[in-house]
Structure formats: C-alpha cells, structure tokens
Design a protein around this motif. Structure first.
Motif, PDB file in Angstrom:
ATOM      1  N   MET A   2       0.823  -1.074   0.010  1.00 40.14           N
ATOM      2  CA  MET A   2      -0.028   0.051   0.000  1.00 40.14           C
ATOM      3  C   MET A   2       0.943   1.225   0.046  1.00 40.14           C
ATOM      4  N   GLU A   3       0.450   2.258  -0.778  1.00 40.98           N
ATOM      5  CA  GLU A   3       1.252   3.383  -0.869  1.00 40.98           C
ATOM      6  C   GLU A   3       1.011   4.226   0.400  1.00 40.98           C
ATOM      7  N   ASP A   4       2.303   4.883   0.792  1.00 41.86           N
ATOM      8  CA  ASP A   4       2.248   5.973   2.025  1.00 41.86           C
ATOM      9  C   ASP A   4       0.904   6.820   1.901  1.00 41.86           C
ATOM     10  N   SER A   5       0.399   7.167   0.769  1.00 40.92           N
ATOM     11  CA  SER A   5      -0.443   8.498   0.813  1.00 40.92           C
ATOM     12  C   SER A   5      -1.948   7.740   1.182  1.00 40.92           C
ATOM     13  N   ARG A   6      -2.087   6.453   0.425  1.00 44.22           N
ATOM     14  CA  ARG A   6      -3.360   5.940   0.756  1.00 44.22           C
ATOM     15  C   ARG A   6      -3.531   5.274   2.439  1.00 44.22           C
ATOM     16  N   PHE A   7      -2.373   4.897   2.862  1.00 46.53           N
ATOM     17  CA  PHE A   7      -2.486   4.390   4.143  1.00 46.53           C
ATOM     18  C   PHE A   7      -2.789   5.841   5.089  1.00 46.53           C
ATOM     19  N   TRP A   8      -2.040   6.648   4.806  1.00 46.49           N
ATOM     20  CA  TRP A   8      -2.374   8.163   5.702  1.00 46.49           C
ATOM     21  C   TRP A   8      -3.664   8.724   5.412  1.00 46.49           C
ATOM     22  N   ASP A   9      -4.129   8.393   4.249  1.00 48.54           N
ATOM     23  CA  ASP A   9      -5.525   9.135   3.894  1.00 48.54           C
ATOM     24  C   ASP A   9      -6.403   8.142   4.619  1.00 48.54           C
ATOM     25  N   LEU A  10      -6.391   6.741   4.610  1.00 51.18           N
ATOM     26  CA  LEU A  10      -7.223   6.063   5.556  1.00 51.18           C
ATOM     27  C   LEU A  10      -7.272   6.448   7.078  1.00 51.18           C
ATOM     28  N   VAL A  11      -6.155   6.542   7.499  1.00 48.26           N
ATOM     29  CA  VAL A  11      -5.847   6.855   9.026  1.00 48.26           C
ATOM     30  C   VAL A  11      -6.516   8.197   9.168  1.00 48.26           C
ATOM     31  N   GLU A  12      -6.237   9.114   8.566  1.00 51.48           N
ATOM     32  CA  GLU A  12      -6.620  10.514   8.869  1.00 51.48           C
ATOM     33  C   GLU A  12      -7.949  10.850   8.353  1.00 51.48           C
ATOM     34  N   SER A  13      -8.494   9.979   7.608  1.00 48.10           N
ATOM     35  CA  SER A  13     -10.191  10.208   7.317  1.00 48.10           C
ATOM     36  C   SER A  13     -10.843  10.174   8.635  1.00 48.10           C
ATOM     37  N   VAL A  14     -10.470   9.200   9.462  1.00 54.38           N
ATOM     38  CA  VAL A  14     -11.006   9.018  10.602  1.00 54.38           C
ATOM     39  C   VAL A  14     -10.364  10.045  12.015  1.00 54.38           C
ATOM     40  N   THR A  15      -9.161   9.981  12.130  1.00 53.43           N
ATOM     41  CA  THR A  15      -8.526  10.489  13.198  1.00 53.43           C
ATOM     42  C   THR A  15      -8.823  12.001  13.184  1.00 53.43           C
ATOM     43  N   LYS A  16      -9.064  12.734  11.745  1.00 58.85           N
ATOM     44  CA  LYS A  16      -9.097  14.088  11.738  1.00 58.85           C
ATOM     45  C   LYS A  16     -10.560  14.429  12.259  1.00 58.85           C
ATOM     46  N   ARG A  17     -11.582  13.669  12.243  1.00 59.68           N
ATOM     47  CA  ARG A  17     -13.102  14.024  12.610  1.00 59.68           C
ATOM     48  C   ARG A  17     -13.516  13.425  13.711  1.00 59.68           C
ATOM     49  N   VAL A  18     -12.899  12.391  14.335  1.00 59.42           N
ATOM     50  CA  VAL A  18     -13.232  11.479  15.405  1.00 59.42           C
ATOM     51  C   VAL A  18     -12.448  11.977  16.655  1.00 59.42           C
ATOM     52  N   PRO A  19     -13.064  12.761  17.634  1.00 59.90           N
ATOM     53  CA  PRO A  19     -11.950  13.053  18.848  1.00 59.90           C
ATOM     54  C   PRO A  19     -11.763  11.915  19.871  1.00 59.90           C
ATOM     55  N   ASP A  20     -12.818  10.908  20.179  1.00 66.24           N
ATOM     56  CA  ASP A  20     -12.693  10.228  21.074  1.00 66.24           C
ATOM     57  C   ASP A  20     -11.890   8.850  20.525  1.00 66.24           C
ATOM     58  N   ILE A  21     -10.671   8.501  21.341  1.00 65.53           N
ATOM     59  CA  ILE A  21      -9.798   7.362  20.803  1.00 65.53           C
ATOM     60  C   ILE A  21     -10.362   6.086  20.845  1.00 65.53           C
ATOM     61  N   GLU A  22     -11.299   5.792  21.564  1.00 67.02           N
ATOM     62  CA  GLU A  22     -11.848   4.497  21.466  1.00 67.02           C
ATOM     63  C   GLU A  22     -12.935   4.362  20.230  1.00 67.02           C
ATOM     64  N   GLU A  23     -13.618   5.429  19.851  1.00 65.68           N
ATOM     65  CA  GLU A  23     -14.508   5.596  18.797  1.00 65.68           C
ATOM     66  C   GLU A  23     -13.507   5.462  17.413  1.00 65.68           C
ATOM     67  N   VAL A  24     -12.275   6.441  17.664  1.00 67.65           N
ATOM     68  CA  VAL A  24     -11.310   6.321  16.495  1.00 67.65           C
ATOM     69  C   VAL A  24     -11.060   4.508  16.115  1.00 67.65           C
ATOM     70  N   PHE A  25     -10.779   3.699  17.071  1.00 67.84           N
ATOM     71  CA  PHE A  25     -10.542   2.447  16.467  1.00 67.84           C
ATOM     72  C   PHE A  25     -11.618   1.846  16.134  1.00 67.84           C
ATOM     73  N   ASP A  26     -12.976   1.895  16.524  1.00 67.21           N
ATOM     74  CA  ASP A  26     -14.136   1.536  15.776  1.00 67.21           C
ATOM     75  C   ASP A  26     -14.145   1.725  14.507  1.00 67.21           C
ATOM     76  N   ARG A  27     -14.127   3.212  14.150  1.00 64.20           N
ATOM     77  CA  ARG A  27     -14.120   3.846  12.884  1.00 64.20           C
ATOM     78  C   ARG A  27     -13.116   3.495  12.012  1.00 64.20           C
ATOM     79  N   LEU A  28     -12.006   2.996  12.483  1.00 61.44           N
ATOM     80  CA  LEU A  28     -10.815   2.793  11.652  1.00 61.44           C
ATOM     81  C   LEU A  28     -11.166   1.247  11.113  1.00 61.44           C
TER      82      LEU A  28
END
Length: 163
Positions: A1-27
């Motif tokens: 997987m290209e770096d940009s695709r990986f980071w896009d996936l992670v940041e698509s969740v972490t930038k809009r979900v403040p609660d860390i537990e919810e981040v895991f579920d959304r990821l």
C-alpha cells in the motif's frame, strides 16, 4: 500500500473523530471496506511505519513524557504516533522532542495494532494471515542506547518540564 493511501485512511478517521475508542471502531469500519489483500497491505505499511519509530531517541522522549516507558508501553506508544497523522509522525522522525508540542495525555494506542486483524476477520471470517506479511521487524532499537541518568543531559528542556 502506498504511503499516501495509508495516511488517507488513517487521517480520514482521526481528523474527524475526537474520542480515541471511537477512532479504533471507525478505523476498523474504514479498513473493512478494503479487499482482503488491501487489508494485508495496510497491516504491512503499519508494521513498516512502526519500525521507523523503533529508535532510542524516540523511546527516550516517550520515557520522559510518560515518566517511564516499558517495552510494551513503547510498542503501544509507537502505534499511537501513527494516529497523530502523517505530518506529526514525520516531524517526530526528524525531531523526537516535537512530541511534547502535540502529545495528548495518556497517549498509547495498543488497539491500533489490531485494526487490520479485526477488519480482516470481519471481511473474511478468518484470522489475520501473518504468514502473508513480508515483515520481520527489528530486534533492537536504532541509535544510541541510554540510561535514565543520561536523559537530563540528552534532553535538558524536556526533563526540566516533564521528568
């Protein structure tokens, strides 16, 4: 997987979900939308990025900021660095002391290590196939080892503030 695709996936969740537990579920949800091979590639990239932070200087800063940091704690800490996003991750690689500028309290992300595992099982009904990863990991951290007594000399400003 290209770096940009990986980071896009992670940041698509972490930038809009403040609660860390919810981040895991959304990821898990986001990664579950990938094909099984893409999920394996996601895990591969995660392991590669985690290895980039397996360094003594980053461990020293984690130790100072946390008032100590065990082997397992450092593993979870490094997983959490990825959740900070690409910009902060790369800043940490360049200057580990930059962690003090953004690190949240109680920073560790053990559950992030298992995002791909959970997604793979959700998609296929099977356990994650570790034998399909092209990954061995590092045996030891890179760089110069340190003792706790060395930290005030190595990182005087951080030690004065946090240790």
């Amino acid at each position: 997987m290209e770096d940009s695709r990986f980071w896009d996936l992670v940041e698509s969740v972490t930038k809009r979900v403040p609660d860390i537990e919810e981040v895991f579920d959304r990821l898990v949800e986001a990664v579950s939308k990938l094909t099984p091979n893409e999920i394996i590639a996601f895990k591969q990239k995660q392991c590669e990025l985690n290895d980039l932070t397996y360094r003594w200087d980053i461990w020293a800063v984690a130790y100072i900021l946390n008032g100590g940091c065990s082997d397992d704690g450092f593993t979870y800490f490094r997983s959490g660095l990825i959740l900070g996003g690409r910009e902060k991750f790369e800043a940490t690689l360049t200057n580990p002391e930059s962690l003090a500028d953004w690190l949240p309290e109680d920073f560790e992300a053990e559950d992030f290590m298992y995002i791909a595992n959970d997604a793979y099982e959700k998609v296929t009904g099977e356990e994650f196939p570790y034998d399909r990863l092209n990954y061995e990991g590092q045996d030891d951290p890179l760089g110069e080892a340190w003792d706790e007594d060395d930290l005030p000399k190595l990182y005087p400003d951080l030690c004065n503030k946090y240790f």
